[in-house]
Scaffold this motif. Structure first.
Motif, PDB file in Angstrom:
ATOM      1  N   ASN A 195       1.642  -9.850   0.462  1.00  8.63           N
ATOM      2  CA  ASN A 195       2.721  -8.986  -0.003  1.00  8.63           C
ATOM      3  C   ASN A 195       2.196  -7.683  -0.610  1.00  8.63           C
ATOM      4  O   ASN A 195       2.969  -6.785  -0.916  1.00  8.63           O
ATOM      5  N   GLU A 196       0.896  -7.535  -0.769  1.00 14.07           N
ATOM      6  CA  GLU A 196       0.292  -6.297  -1.267  1.00 14.07           C
ATOM      7  C   GLU A 196       0.053  -5.273  -0.158  1.00 14.07           C
ATOM      8  O   GLU A 196      -0.124  -4.086  -0.430  1.00 14.07           O
ATOM      9  N   LEU A 197       0.047  -5.732   1.084  1.00  9.16           N
ATOM     10  CA  LEU A 197      -0.397  -4.902   2.194  1.00  9.16           C
ATOM     11  C   LEU A 197       0.487  -3.674   2.409  1.00  9.16           C
ATOM     12  O   LEU A 197      -0.009  -2.555   2.493  1.00  9.16           O
ATOM     13  N   PHE A 198       1.778  -3.847   2.502  1.00 14.29           N
ATOM     14  CA  PHE A 198       2.638  -2.704   2.797  1.00 14.29           C
ATOM     15  C   PHE A 198       2.712  -1.729   1.625  1.00 14.29           C
ATOM     16  O   PHE A 198       2.821  -0.518   1.837  1.00 14.29           O
ATOM     17  N   SER A 199       2.601  -2.229   0.418  1.00 14.15           N
ATOM     18  CA  SER A 199       2.536  -1.334  -0.739  1.00 14.15           C
ATOM     19  C   SER A 199       1.286  -0.469  -0.659  1.00 14.15           C
ATOM     20  O   SER A 199       1.331   0.735  -0.937  1.00 14.15           O
ATOM     21  N   ALA A 200       0.178  -1.068  -0.273  1.00 15.60           N
ATOM     22  CA  ALA A 200      -1.070  -0.314  -0.143  1.00 15.60           C
ATOM     23  C   ALA A 200      -0.957   0.738   0.957  1.00 15.60           C
ATOM     24  O   ALA A 200      -1.423   1.871   0.792  1.00 15.60           O
ATOM     25  N   LEU A 201      -0.340   0.375   2.071  1.00 14.20           N
ATOM     26  CA  LEU A 201      -0.181   1.328   3.173  1.00 14.20           C
ATOM     27  C   LEU A 201       0.705   2.506   2.771  1.00 14.20           C
ATOM     28  O   LEU A 201       0.452   3.640   3.159  1.00 14.20           O
ATOM     29  N   GLU A 202       1.725   2.230   2.019  1.00 23.05           N
ATOM     30  CA  GLU A 202       2.674   3.276   1.640  1.00 23.05           C
ATOM     31  C   GLU A 202       2.144   4.187   0.539  1.00 23.05           C
ATOM     32  O   GLU A 202       2.645   5.291   0.360  1.00 23.05           O
ATOM     33  N   SER A 203       1.110   3.768  -0.147  1.00 25.02           N
ATOM     34  CA  SER A 203       0.641   4.538  -1.300  1.00 25.02           C
ATOM     35  C   SER A 203      -0.528   5.467  -1.008  1.00 25.02           C
ATOM     36  O   SER A 203      -1.034   6.111  -1.921  1.00 25.02           O
ATOM     37  N   GLY A 204      -0.965   5.546   0.229  1.00 27.04           N
ATOM     38  CA  GLY A 204      -2.118   6.399   0.483  1.00 27.04           C
ATOM     39  C   GLY A 204      -2.323   6.692   1.943  1.00 27.04           C
ATOM     40  O   GLY A 204      -1.440   6.505   2.774  1.00 27.04           O
ATOM     41  N   GLU A 205      -3.511   7.164   2.251  1.00 33.83           N
ATOM     42  CA  GLU A 205      -3.881   7.471   3.630  1.00 33.83           C
ATOM     43  C   GLU A 205      -3.962   6.194   4.443  1.00 33.83           C
ATOM     44  O   GLU A 205      -4.282   5.132   3.917  1.00 33.83           O
ATOM     45  N   GLN A 206      -3.721   6.334   5.740  1.00 34.31           N
ATOM     46  CA  GLN A 206      -3.806   5.160   6.596  1.00 34.31           C
ATOM     47  C   GLN A 206      -5.256   4.727   6.758  1.00 34.31           C
ATOM     48  O   GLN A 206      -6.156   5.554   6.838  1.00 34.31           O
ATOM     49  N   PRO A 207      -5.478   3.427   6.832  1.00 31.44           N
ATOM     50  CA  PRO A 207      -6.844   2.929   7.035  1.00 31.44           C
ATOM     51  C   PRO A 207      -7.315   3.169   8.461  1.00 31.44           C
ATOM     52  O   PRO A 207      -6.500   3.365   9.379  1.00 31.44           O
ATOM     53  N   ALA A 208      -8.628   3.139   8.643  1.00 34.83           N
ATOM     54  CA  ALA A 208      -9.199   3.230   9.979  1.00 34.83           C
ATOM     55  C   ALA A 208      -8.828   1.992  10.781  1.00 34.83           C
ATOM     56  O   ALA A 208      -8.607   2.067  11.989  1.00 34.83           O
ATOM     57  N   LEU A 209      -8.755   0.860  10.101  1.00 37.32           N
ATOM     58  CA  LEU A 209      -8.285  -0.382  10.716  1.00 37.32           C
ATOM     59  C   LEU A 209      -7.883  -1.366   9.638  1.00 37.32           C
ATOM     60  O   LEU A 209      -8.188  -1.190   8.474  1.00 37.32           O
ATOM     61  N   ILE A 210      -7.163  -2.391  10.084  1.00 35.77           N
ATOM     62  CA  ILE A 210      -6.681  -3.429   9.181  1.00 35.77           C
ATOM     63  C   ILE A 210      -7.238  -4.760   9.650  1.00 35.77           C
ATOM     64  O   ILE A 210      -7.205  -5.069  10.847  1.00 35.77           O
ATOM     65  N   MET A 211      -7.735  -5.543   8.700  1.00 36.96           N
ATOM     66  CA  MET A 211      -8.209  -6.897   8.995  1.00 36.96           C
ATOM     67  C   MET A 211      -7.309  -7.873   8.252  1.00 36.96           C
ATOM     68  O   MET A 211      -7.122  -7.757   7.044  1.00 36.96           O
ATOM     69  N   LEU A 212      -6.750  -8.822   9.000  1.00 35.28           N
ATOM     70  CA  LEU A 212      -5.821  -9.794   8.433  1.00 35.28           C
ATOM     71  C   LEU A 212      -6.370 -11.200   8.541  1.00 35.28           C
ATOM     72  O   LEU A 212      -6.813 -11.602   9.616  1.00 35.28           O
ATOM     73  N   ASP A 213      -6.291 -11.935   7.473  1.00 33.25           N
ATOM     74  CA  ASP A 213      -6.605 -13.357   7.509  1.00 33.25           C
ATOM     75  C   ASP A 213      -5.396 -14.075   8.104  1.00 33.25           C
ATOM     76  O   ASP A 213      -4.275 -13.922   7.625  1.00 33.25           O
ATOM     77  N   TYR A 214      -5.605 -14.825   9.165  1.00 34.87           N
ATOM     78  CA  TYR A 214      -4.523 -15.548   9.839  1.00 34.87           C
ATOM     79  C   TYR A 214      -3.759 -16.435   8.855  1.00 34.87           C
ATOM     80  O   TYR A 214      -2.552 -16.582   8.954  1.00 34.87           O
ATOM     81  N   ASN A 215      -4.472 -17.001   7.889  1.00 27.15           N
ATOM     82  CA  ASN A 215      -3.863 -17.936   6.933  1.00 27.15           C
ATOM     83  C   ASN A 215      -3.526 -17.290   5.593  1.00 27.15           C
ATOM     84  O   ASN A 215      -3.537 -17.957   4.565  1.00 27.15           O
ATOM     85  N   SER A 216      -3.227 -16.013   5.596  1.00 27.39           N
ATOM     86  CA  SER A 216      -2.897 -15.340   4.345  1.00 27.39           C
ATOM     87  C   SER A 216      -1.598 -15.896   3.752  1.00 27.39           C
ATOM     88  O   SER A 216      -0.809 -16.528   4.439  1.00 27.39           O
ATOM     89  N   LYS A 217      -1.417 -15.619   2.467  1.00 22.95           N
ATOM     90  CA  LYS A 217      -0.235 -16.094   1.746  1.00 22.95           C
ATOM     91  C   LYS A 217       0.377 -14.932   0.978  1.00 22.95           C
ATOM     92  O   LYS A 217      -0.352 -14.042   0.569  1.00 22.95           O
ATOM     93  N   PRO A 218       1.619 -14.843   0.715  1.00 24.51           N
ATOM     94  CA  PRO A 218       2.672 -15.768   1.107  1.00 24.51           C
ATOM     95  C   PRO A 218       3.088 -15.639   2.575  1.00 24.51           C
ATOM     96  O   PRO A 218       3.580 -16.589   3.165  1.00 24.51           O
ATOM     97  N   TYR A 224     -11.472   4.051   5.449  1.00 18.82           N
ATOM     98  CA  TYR A 224     -11.536   2.727   4.852  1.00 18.82           C
ATOM     99  C   TYR A 224     -10.905   1.669   5.747  1.00 18.82           C
ATOM    100  O   TYR A 224     -10.109   1.970   6.628  1.00 18.82           O
ATOM    101  N   ILE A 225     -11.325   0.443   5.490  1.00 20.70           N
ATOM    102  CA  ILE A 225     -10.753  -0.741   6.131  1.00 20.70           C
ATOM    103  C   ILE A 225      -9.887  -1.420   5.089  1.00 20.70           C
ATOM    104  O   ILE A 225     -10.343  -1.688   3.976  1.00 20.70           O
ATOM    105  N   LEU A 226      -8.665  -1.686   5.449  1.00 23.82           N
ATOM    106  CA  LEU A 226      -7.764  -2.454   4.599  1.00 23.82           C
ATOM    107  C   LEU A 226      -7.934  -3.908   5.013  1.00 23.82           C
ATOM    108  O   LEU A 226      -7.639  -4.271   6.148  1.00 23.82           O
ATOM    109  N   MET A 227      -8.473  -4.725   4.122  1.00 23.85           N
ATOM    110  CA  MET A 227      -8.841  -6.094   4.480  1.00 23.85           C
ATOM    111  C   MET A 227      -8.117  -7.096   3.595  1.00 23.85           C
ATOM    112  O   MET A 227      -8.305  -7.111   2.383  1.00 23.85           O
ATOM    113  N   LEU A 228      -7.302  -7.908   4.223  1.00 23.96           N
ATOM    114  CA  LEU A 228      -6.591  -8.975   3.532  1.00 23.96           C
ATOM    115  C   LEU A 228      -7.487 -10.212   3.573  1.00 23.96           C
ATOM    116  O   LEU A 228      -7.570 -10.899   4.584  1.00 23.96           O
ATOM    117  N   GLU A 229      -8.197 -10.427   2.476  1.00 21.40           N
ATOM    118  CA  GLU A 229      -9.180 -11.515   2.396  1.00 21.40           C
ATOM    119  C   GLU A 229      -9.271 -11.980   0.950  1.00 21.40           C
ATOM    120  O   GLU A 229      -9.630 -11.204   0.064  1.00 21.40           O
TER     121      GLU A 229
END
Length: 135
Positions: free
Chosen positions: A41-64, A7-12
């Motif tokens: 602020n959801e990203l690290f919780s998601a990473l810690e709760s399961g298998e690592q993603p194949a890749l991570i996509m981050l929105d430069y302007n994410s919040k907080p 899976y791709i972990l996508m902050l969007e």
């Protein structure tokens, strides 16, 4: 969280971008799932709760936290350092792009302004990462 395939972990936070991405992935028959997050602020919780993603996509302007702050944390943590990180931005100023690469981003992708360009970029991105590159 237990996903059945890579899976791709996508902050969007844009639901239209999510829908277009899913649609194109389905058309390409890419064997990948997307796990979408709305807030940084959801990203690290998601990473810690399961298998690592194949890749991570981050929105430069994410919040907080913005994409740079998250990228710094990811690349400074040995548990996540090897996961490819792609930063999505709405403007392509050289200092922003340079800083992303200096912090360890694997790619910086400028979000396109039209539907057709969006489809083209997503299709090209998925073909590269899941048909050309070895993860």
């Amino acid at each position: 969280m237990r996903l059945k395939k890579p899976y791709i972990l996508m902050l969007e936070d844009d639901p239209d971008d999510r829908m277009i991405t899913d649609s194109i992935a389905s058309q390409l028959e890419v064997d990948i799932q997307f796990l979408y997050l709305t807030y940084s602020n959801e990203l690290f919780s998601a990473l810690e709760s399961g298998e690592q993603p194949a890749l991570i996509m981050l929105d430069y302007n994410s919040k907080p936290q913005n994409g740079l702050e998250i990228l710094k944390k990811l690349k400074s943590n040995p548990a996540y350092r090897s996961i490819p990180v792609i930063v999505l931005g709405e403007s392509a100023s050289d200092p922003h792009i340079d800083e992303c690469y200096q912090l360890g981003a694997n790619s910086f992708i400028l979000k396109p302004g039209t539907y057709d360009l969006t489809v083209h970029k997503i299709r090209t991105f998925l073909e590269y990462w899941f048909q050309v590159a070895e993860l």
